[in-house]
Design a protein around this motif. Structure first.
Motif, short mmCIF file in Angstrom:
data_model
loop_
_atom_site.label_atom_id
_atom_site.label_comp_id
_atom_site.label_asym_id
_atom_site.label_seq_id
_atom_site.Cartn_x
_atom_site.Cartn_y
_atom_site.Cartn_z
N GLN A 217 0.77 -1.17 0.10
CA GLN A 217 0.11 -0.03 0.21
C GLN A 217 1.01 1.42 -0.03
O GLN A 217 0.58 2.29 -0.62
CB GLN A 217 -1.07 -0.02 1.27
N GLN A 218 1.86 1.08 0.94
CA GLN A 218 2.75 2.49 0.67
C GLN A 218 3.62 2.77 -0.49
O GLN A 218 3.50 3.68 -0.98
CB GLN A 218 3.97 2.23 1.88
N ALA A 219 3.99 1.52 -1.16
CA ALA A 219 4.67 1.57 -2.17
C ALA A 219 3.61 2.32 -3.33
O ALA A 219 4.28 3.16 -4.21
CB ALA A 219 5.24 0.26 -2.69
N MET A 220 2.44 1.60 -3.50
CA MET A 220 1.45 2.19 -4.52
C MET A 220 1.12 3.69 -4.10
O MET A 220 0.94 4.40 -5.14
CB MET A 220 0.24 1.22 -4.35
N LYS A 221 0.98 4.00 -2.84
CA LYS A 221 0.71 5.51 -2.54
C LYS A 221 1.90 6.43 -3.01
O LYS A 221 1.51 7.37 -3.74
CB LYS A 221 0.54 5.63 -0.95
N GLU A 222 3.26 6.05 -3.18
CA GLU A 222 4.38 6.70 -3.65
C GLU A 222 4.38 6.70 -4.90
O GLU A 222 4.55 8.17 -5.44
CB GLU A 222 5.44 6.28 -2.78
N LEU A 223 4.08 5.85 -5.81
CA LEU A 223 4.05 5.74 -6.91
C LEU A 223 2.87 6.72 -7.53
O LEU A 223 2.92 7.39 -8.56
CB LEU A 223 3.97 4.45 -7.48
N ARG A 224 1.85 7.07 -6.88
CA ARG A 224 0.51 7.47 -7.35
C ARG A 224 0.86 8.99 -7.28
O ARG A 224 0.61 9.96 -8.07
CB ARG A 224 -0.57 7.18 -6.58
N GLU A 225 1.56 9.42 -6.00
CA GLU A 225 2.02 10.77 -5.78
C GLU A 225 3.10 11.16 -6.73
O GLU A 225 3.19 12.31 -7.18
CB GLU A 225 2.47 10.97 -4.38
N ARG A 226 3.65 10.25 -7.26
CA ARG A 226 4.62 10.78 -8.18
C ARG A 226 4.04 10.60 -9.71
O ARG A 226 4.78 11.07 -10.71
CB ARG A 226 6.03 9.88 -8.23
N GLY A 227 2.94 10.01 -9.85
CA GLY A 227 2.27 10.04 -10.97
C GLY A 227 3.07 8.94 -11.87
O GLY A 227 3.08 9.07 -13.21
N GLU A 228 3.47 8.03 -11.29
CA GLU A 228 4.41 7.00 -11.93
C GLU A 228 3.45 5.47 -11.96
O GLU A 228 3.95 4.51 -12.45
CB GLU A 228 5.68 6.57 -11.35
N LEU A 229 2.27 5.60 -11.66
CA LEU A 229 1.37 4.42 -11.43
C LEU A 229 0.49 4.32 -12.77
O LEU A 229 -0.46 5.06 -12.62
CB LEU A 229 0.88 4.28 -10.22
N ASP A 230 0.58 3.59 -13.51
CA ASP A 230 -0.37 3.58 -14.78
C ASP A 230 -1.52 2.64 -14.10
O ASP A 230 -1.75 1.51 -14.55
CB ASP A 230 0.49 2.59 -15.94
N GLU A 231 -2.61 3.38 -13.69
CA GLU A 231 -3.93 2.96 -13.17
C GLU A 231 -4.75 2.20 -14.53
O GLU A 231 -5.23 1.29 -14.19
CB GLU A 231 -4.72 4.01 -12.80
N GLY A 232 -4.68 2.74 -15.62
CA GLY A 232 -5.00 2.13 -16.75
C GLY A 232 -4.78 0.76 -17.01
O GLY A 232 -5.45 -0.29 -17.24
N ARG A 233 -3.17 0.74 -16.95
CA ARG A 233 -2.76 -0.73 -17.45
C ARG A 233 -3.12 -1.65 -16.24
O ARG A 233 -3.46 -2.88 -16.40
CB ARG A 233 -1.29 -0.58 -17.26
N PHE A 234 -3.10 -1.26 -14.88
CA PHE A 234 -3.51 -2.25 -13.82
C PHE A 234 -4.73 -2.05 -13.45
O PHE A 234 -5.10 -1.26 -12.34
CB PHE A 234 -2.52 -1.96 -12.62
N GLU A 235 -5.73 -2.61 -14.04
CA GLU A 235 -7.24 -2.53 -13.74
C GLU A 235 -7.34 -3.34 -12.46
O GLU A 235 -8.46 -2.88 -11.83
CB GLU A 235 -7.88 -2.97 -14.83
#
Length: 333
Positions: A217-235
């Motif tokens: 959860q913390q890793a995903m939170k940090e990626l979201r804050e940096r705009g590096e998590l591809d939400e569309g790719r990971f449905e």
């Protein structure tokens, strides 16, 4: 949408990860575990993981490992057979299975055969180290975290995605600082985004099943804050966050139950539940991957089985069951 956990189990995902790892990297890891040099290794080839074992009082039968690699020297000689066995749960009978596999592959190839145990859980490794390794001859290799690099650099993660995922999974439950483990999982999530859709789904199961919920959860939170998590790719990311990560959810249920009853067994009970969930999914996965049609009745029998040894026995049998054999033979044997 098909549930992610139905697409691949953590066990099968880890086996697939090892199979697809760069051979030279895998060789360096195994040689580091054995305290030997890899300089003499020229070629590593995969071979069928099954071998026929002659019985003393019964007909020969087939035994199967998770992954078998044949190692050759520069002069073309056969050096060693590496028999990889992935362990995500405790099974005391593995002492006999591992000894049998080593003897069978060595006899067939007329060379040394070595079982390499891959177990990401520190508690499980400790139990294997203390209770199983002293009883297995010839000695086996147990991979440890210090032999597997933890990659936390984003660029390196994108260049070496499979190595990044293996390192993150293997270090996720260690006693290292929380921030370091988060960095490893963060890099693994970036690595997942570089893979094709099927591989991404399969290895996401592995990461989500083994890594502690708080770390993911913390890793995903940090990626979201940096705009590096591809939400569309990971449905499936949002769904998995909402519903929890199956293995760890079982552990948490056990801890809560233990607290409510005033007992210290909650943590162990949670681990037991998680192991049951993992084995049930793995059994159905391997049967379907091998082309068997799992009926509603058999699926219910698997999902309601609460005995780890029985599930382990069914799973081992499913790996070597003849493709034309009736499934009832596996469950009634």
């Amino acid at each position: 949408m098909v549930q992610l956990e139905q697409l691949a189990s953590a066990h099968e995902s880890l086996v697939e990860l090892l199979r697809n790892m760069p051979r030279r990297v895998l060789a360096e890891i195994v040689c580091a575990a054995g305290g030997v040099s890899s300089d003499n290794i020229a070629e590593i080839q995969e071979r069928t993981p099954s071998v026929e074992v002659s019985g003393l009082a019964r007909a020969a039968r087939k035994a199967a490992a998770d992954l078998v690699l044949v190692v050759h020297t520069f002069d073309g000689k056969l050096l060693v057979i590496w028999i990889f066995e992935v362990q995500l749960s405790w099974n005391a009978d593995k002492r006999w299975i591992w000894a049998l596999l080593q003897a069978a592959f060595a006899a067939e190839s007329r060379t040394d055969a070595l079982v390499v145990v891959v177990a990401p859980s520190p508690r499980l490794r400790d139990r294997i180290r203390k209770k199983l390794m002293p009883q297995v001859a010839p000695p086996l290799l147990l991979l440890e975290p210090d032999q597997i690099k933890l990659i936390d650099d984003a660029d390196e993660a994108r260049r070496r995605p499979l190595e990044t995922i293996l390192g993150a999974v293997y270090h996720a439950r260690e006693d290292s600082p929380f921030s370091l483990r988060v960095a490893g999982i963060r890099a693994a999530l970036l690595a997942l985004q570089t893979l094709d859709s099927a591989s991404c789904r399969r290895y996401t199961v592995l990461v989500m099943s083994i890594a502690p919920t708080a770390v993911v959860q913390q890793a995903m939170k940090e990626l979201r804050e940096r705009g590096e998590l591809d939400e569309g790719r990971f449905e499936t990311f949002t769904e998995m966050e909402r519903e929890g990560y199956s293995f760890n959810h079982g552990r948490e249920e056990g801890r809560q139950e233990g607290r409510q009853e005033g007992r210290d067994e909650g943590r162990e009970e949670g681990l037991h539940i998680g192991q049951l969930l993992t084995l049930r999914r793995a059994l159905v996965d391997i049967l379907e991957l091998r082309g068997f049609a799992v009926s509603v009745g058999l699926r219910e029998r698997i999902e309601t089985c609460g005995d780890l040894e029985t599930l382990e026995r069914w799973y081992d049998g499913a790996r070597s069951l003849a493709v034309d054999a009736p499934l009832d033979q596996l469950f009634d044997g």
